[in-house]
Scaffold this motif. Sequence first.
Motif, PDB file in Angstrom:
ATOM      1  N   UNK A  62       0.653  -1.171  -0.136  1.00 15.88           N
ATOM      2  CA  UNK A  62      -0.067   0.090   0.021  1.00 15.88           C
ATOM      3  C   UNK A  62       0.832   1.382  -0.004  1.00 15.88           C
ATOM      4  N   UNK A  63       0.627   2.357  -0.779  1.00 16.83           N
ATOM      5  CA  UNK A  63       1.360   3.398  -0.791  1.00 16.83           C
ATOM      6  C   UNK A  63       1.381   4.043   0.442  1.00 16.83           C
ATOM      7  N   UNK A  64       2.269   4.872   0.856  1.00 18.45           N
ATOM      8  CA  UNK A  64       2.535   5.670   2.083  1.00 18.45           C
ATOM      9  C   UNK A  64       2.346   7.085   1.740  1.00 18.45           C
ATOM     10  N   UNK A  65       1.862   7.881   2.636  1.00 17.07           N
ATOM     11  CA  UNK A  65       1.871   9.499   2.337  1.00 17.07           C
ATOM     12  C   UNK A  65       2.641   9.987   3.561  1.00 17.07           C
ATOM     13  N   UNK A  66       3.153  11.078   3.233  1.00 21.83           N
ATOM     14  CA  UNK A  66       3.883  12.021   4.284  1.00 21.83           C
ATOM     15  C   UNK A  66       2.897  12.534   5.202  1.00 21.83           C
ATOM     16  N   UNK A  67       3.278  12.675   6.453  1.00 18.20           N
ATOM     17  CA  UNK A  67       2.286  13.161   7.640  1.00 18.20           C
ATOM     18  C   UNK A  67       2.286  14.962   7.377  1.00 18.20           C
ATOM     19  N   UNK A  68       1.389  15.356   7.362  1.00 23.08           N
ATOM     20  CA  UNK A  68       0.996  16.787   7.629  1.00 23.08           C
ATOM     21  C   UNK A  68       0.399  17.056   8.702  1.00 23.08           C
ATOM     22  N   UNK A  69       1.190  18.077   9.408  1.00 21.08           N
ATOM     23  CA  UNK A  69       0.658  18.490  10.811  1.00 21.08           C
ATOM     24  C   UNK A  69       0.245  19.816  10.698  1.00 21.08           C
ATOM     25  N   UNK A  70      -1.007  19.970  11.002  1.00 19.63           N
ATOM     26  CA  UNK A  70      -1.668  21.408  10.765  1.00 19.63           C
ATOM     27  C   UNK A  70      -1.429  22.341  11.719  1.00 19.63           C
ATOM     28  N   UNK A  71      -1.160  21.655  13.203  1.00 16.58           N
ATOM     29  CA  UNK A  71      -0.882  22.693  14.299  1.00 16.58           C
ATOM     30  C   UNK A  71       0.182  21.993  14.972  1.00 16.58           C
ATOM     31  N   UNK A  72       1.213  22.994  15.407  1.00 22.02           N
ATOM     32  CA  UNK A  72       2.361  22.711  16.392  1.00 22.02           C
ATOM     33  C   UNK A  72       1.848  22.294  17.538  1.00 22.02           C
TER      34      UNK A  72
END
Length: 72
Positions: free
Chosen positions: A62-72
């Motif tokens: 399964x393809x993986x995706x980069x994690x996007x963090x919206x808030x610190x």
Amino acid sequence: MATTVTARAGDTLDELIWRTRALGPADLPAVIALNPGIADAGPRLAAGTIVTVPPAPATPATPTRDLIQLWD
């Protein structure tokens, strides 16, 4: 290196190769080529059927995706 796996009662070929080697639909032609006549067995494999499978892929199925963090 190709290896062998054993089917359980009611396994389909695609279920068997996914469960045992993490292979997907794109790998079915290679599995069928390694097992002449396996397609003649019907949609469900008999329990104890020995199937030769190609090596598992080096990358995840399964393809993986980069994690996007919206808030610190």
